[in-house]
Structures are given as structure tokens and as C-alpha cells.
Design a protein around this motif. Sequence first.
Motif, mmCIF file in Angstrom:
data_model
loop_
_atom_site.group_PDB
_atom_site.id
_atom_site.type_symbol
_atom_site.label_atom_id
_atom_site.label_comp_id
_atom_site.label_asym_id
_atom_site.label_seq_id
_atom_site.Cartn_x
_atom_site.Cartn_y
_atom_site.Cartn_z
ATOM 1 N N SER A 99 0.829 -1.204 0.000
ATOM 2 C CA SER A 99 0.000 0.000 0.000
ATOM 3 C C SER A 99 0.867 1.259 0.000
ATOM 4 O O SER A 99 0.534 2.250 -0.660
ATOM 5 N N GLU A 100 1.955 1.215 0.742
ATOM 6 C CA GLU A 100 2.858 2.366 0.762
ATOM 7 C C GLU A 100 3.436 2.618 -0.636
ATOM 8 O O GLU A 100 3.544 3.767 -1.084
ATOM 9 N N LYS A 101 3.797 1.557 -1.335
ATOM 10 C CA LYS A 101 4.329 1.707 -2.688
ATOM 11 C C LYS A 101 3.246 2.181 -3.663
ATOM 12 O O LYS A 101 3.521 2.989 -4.561
ATOM 13 N N ILE A 102 2.022 1.692 -3.489
ATOM 14 C CA ILE A 102 0.901 2.189 -4.306
ATOM 15 C C ILE A 102 0.771 3.692 -4.112
ATOM 16 O O ILE A 102 0.583 4.455 -5.069
ATOM 17 N N GLY A 103 0.865 4.129 -2.870
ATOM 18 C CA GLY A 103 0.775 5.556 -2.582
ATOM 19 C C GLY A 103 1.859 6.355 -3.270
ATOM 20 O O GLY A 103 1.601 7.433 -3.826
ATOM 21 N N ALA A 104 3.071 5.837 -3.253
ATOM 22 C CA ALA A 104 4.188 6.550 -3.878
ATOM 23 C C ALA A 104 4.009 6.657 -5.387
ATOM 24 O O ALA A 104 4.262 7.712 -5.986
ATOM 25 N N HIS A 105 3.568 5.573 -6.022
ATOM 26 C CA HIS A 105 3.352 5.618 -7.472
ATOM 27 C C HIS A 105 2.170 6.531 -7.825
ATOM 28 O O HIS A 105 2.224 7.282 -8.805
ATOM 29 N N GLY A 106 1.115 6.472 -7.027
ATOM 30 C CA GLY A 106 -0.028 7.325 -7.288
ATOM 31 C C GLY A 106 0.253 8.790 -7.030
ATOM 32 O O GLY A 106 -0.319 9.673 -7.686
ATOM 33 N N LEU A 107 1.160 9.071 -6.089
ATOM 34 C CA LEU A 107 1.516 10.453 -5.783
ATOM 35 C C LEU A 107 2.028 11.179 -7.018
ATOM 36 O O LEU A 107 1.724 12.361 -7.223
ATOM 37 N N ALA A 108 2.777 10.485 -7.849
ATOM 38 C CA ALA A 108 3.302 11.107 -9.068
ATOM 39 C C ALA A 108 2.168 11.564 -9.981
ATOM 40 O O ALA A 108 2.245 12.621 -10.616
ATOM 41 N N THR A 136 -7.435 -2.060 4.262
ATOM 42 C CA THR A 136 -6.147 -2.733 4.124
ATOM 43 C C THR A 136 -5.530 -2.820 5.518
ATOM 44 O O THR A 136 -6.204 -2.615 6.517
ATOM 45 N N VAL A 137 -4.250 -3.109 5.598
ATOM 46 C CA VAL A 137 -3.577 -3.139 6.895
ATOM 47 C C VAL A 137 -3.099 -1.739 7.279
ATOM 48 O O VAL A 137 -3.163 -1.345 8.440
ATOM 49 N N ASP A 138 -2.679 -0.963 6.278
ATOM 50 C CA ASP A 138 -2.219 0.414 6.514
ATOM 51 C C ASP A 138 -2.231 1.159 5.177
ATOM 52 O O ASP A 138 -2.217 0.542 4.122
ATOM 53 N N TYR A 139 -2.285 2.465 5.210
ATOM 54 C CA TYR A 139 -2.238 3.374 4.064
ATOM 55 C C TYR A 139 -3.487 3.325 3.191
ATOM 56 O O TYR A 139 -4.027 4.358 2.796
ATOM 57 N N GLY A 140 -3.932 2.125 2.839
ATOM 58 C CA GLY A 140 -5.033 2.001 1.893
ATOM 59 C C GLY A 140 -4.519 1.796 0.486
ATOM 60 O O GLY A 140 -3.319 1.736 0.217
ATOM 61 N N THR A 141 -5.458 1.685 -0.465
ATOM 62 C CA THR A 141 -5.092 1.578 -1.879
ATOM 63 C C THR A 141 -5.417 2.897 -2.571
ATOM 64 O O THR A 141 -4.546 3.707 -2.820
ATOM 65 N N ALA A 142 -6.709 3.150 -2.806
ATOM 66 C CA ALA A 142 -7.085 4.400 -3.478
ATOM 67 C C ALA A 142 -6.743 5.637 -2.656
ATOM 68 O O ALA A 142 -6.462 6.704 -3.209
ATOM 69 N N THR A 143 -6.751 5.508 -1.330
ATOM 70 C CA THR A 143 -6.464 6.681 -0.505
ATOM 71 C C THR A 143 -4.982 6.904 -0.262
ATOM 72 O O THR A 143 -4.586 8.006 0.126
#
Length: 343
Positions: free
Chosen positions: A134-143, A170-177
Motif C-alpha cells: 500500500s505504501e508503494k501504491i501511494g508513492a506511485h499514485g503520488l506522481a 487494508t492493513v495500513d495506508y489504503g489503496t485508493a487513498t
Amino acid sequence: MKLNGTHTRSIMRTDDGKGARILDQRDLPWKVTWVDLRDAATAERAIREMWTRGAPLIGATAAYGLALALAEDASDEGLDTAHKFLLEARPTAVNLRWALDDVAAHVRPLPVAERAQAAFARADQIADDDAAMSEKIGAHGLAILRDLHAQHPDRPLNILTHCNAGWLATVDYGTATAPIYMAHDAGIPVHVWVDETRPRNQGALLTAFELASHGVPHTVIVDNAGGHLMMNGQVDMVIVGTDRVAANGDVCNKIGTYLKALAAKDNDIPFYVALPSTTFDATTPTGADVPIEERSGEEVTHVQGEGGAIRVTASGAANPAFDVTPARLVTGYITEKGVSATI
């Protein structure tokens, strides 16, 4: 993510290490209630009755449920029985099957006496891996969010989301959020349109609770307002989670997602789906092959509020819990591996 200013995960081991602790999401946002899962039957009930929900979190909860079952009976028969029992809790989210298969494959070669401890350790790893994804999803989506904001730097970036695809799913961070939280923390001004997401109102109750806890500006809207906002230039992007993505890229998500995708396509607004790779199901050819959960009509006829359930219609109701968004309506998929126009 933050709950009352403190970093919190949605599932964790109990203090004695012999169970799993989850938030009872039925009580949110009115009160925060933690529940200890001490046996597989309680874990199954928590999944089936939606004390806990969201595809990745269902998977983690099921993994701990299987470990709890093996603590009582770690024989091959006990393993197979518990696997089948937990698998039937909810049919649509593929992470449930994936997590159960993963834990079962990990412990089956081991001596019976070692299986329960190994299952708990594997469930811990599944939870840690989900948070990292989820953290990596966040980083890619941030761009993506950064680039979109650069097109209109004089105002907040307006994002529409549906249901709850945050750290409560999720466990942390989320996906879409996850990209939304990271953009907010990076100083990018964002504003989130939060679909109420009838019939269980996971947007109005859960996503809004999350965003408020983290300090992200947001506004709750009725489900049918999204198209109007898009048509009037008040939405810059749509980002949703998913419970299963079929081999051809079709997206199965909370009922109402398909309508948002149609409106986004008609208004040339990017529509992104955020998911961990564990939610991709190569064994299901298309969205038409995904079993759609039909839940109790009472979820439609009654609304849960701070004082309990209130009946809002005298008629009976149908309640399909998910719909399928065809791959042709998806701008891109955001996973822990990056962003792609195809899955």
C-alpha cells in the motif's frame, strides 16, 4: 495511518500473541471498538458480517483465522476444513482465497506440531507485506496527483472516490487513498469528494472518518452527485479500489463504481484503480466470471446511524454488493509495481 494522532494498523496480533485484534468497523465513526479474534469461528463471522472488510484486510484476517484454527487442530483434515470454512465467508474478494492458499501451502509440509506457530508467522508477514504494498501504491499514485495538480496549481486537486479503499480496507495506508494521504502530507492541496456509497455507507462512515482523522479536506456527497460534479468541472480525477481484477482487466468493486467510470469517460476525466497485485486474479478470465455477492435486502431497507438501524422503506429490496467496470473504462492501474494502462 493516524487514529487520534497515533499511528495505527487495522489488524494486529493480540498482546499475548495468541489471537488477532481488529477494529469493529460497524461502530465507526461513532465509537472506536477493538475486537479480539480468538478462534476461527469468530474470524469467519467478522469477515461475513463485515466487522472487518476490504479485500486486502479480508485476506489478512482470514490468514489469522486459519492460524487460529490450526492452534486447535493442525492435522491435514483440520487444515482443509478450516480453509473451506473461511473461504466461504465472502465470495467476491480474491484476496480471501489467496491468503488462505498462501498460508496453507506454507504450513502443509511442516510437522503438525509446528503448523500453528508457522501460520501465525505467515499471517504476520502477509499483514506486513500488505502495508508495504500500500505504501508503494501511494508513492506511485503520488506522481499522478502531482502532475494533475501542476495543471491547475492555483486551486486544490479535486478527487472523487467510491466506497472505502483506505487503511480500514487494508492493513495500513489504503489503496485508493494512499496517494491522497501522501499528496496531503507532501503539501499538495487536495480535496476529496466522498461518495456515501449506499447501502452500507462505507464512504460516508469510513472514508470520511479516515480523512478527518488524517486532516484531509473532504466533502461527503450522495452517490448520484458524481456525474453532476464531473460535468461541471469539479472533479479532476476518480480513484477507486477493487475487490478483484480479472485477467482481462475488468474491475469488480463496490456497487456503483461502474456508473462513476461511465461518467468519468463521458467527461474525459481520468479513472484510476489502485490495488495490490494480490487482488489481480489471473484465473478469472473476465468480470462476467466473478461471483457477485448478493447481500441481505435489510442493508437497503435500513440505514445504520448513531442510534442504531432506521427503516427507510416499506418495500423489499435487492442488494447486489458489487458491479463490474470494463477494462476499456480504466485509465490506469496503480499497483505496488507502478502505473500501467493494462493489468
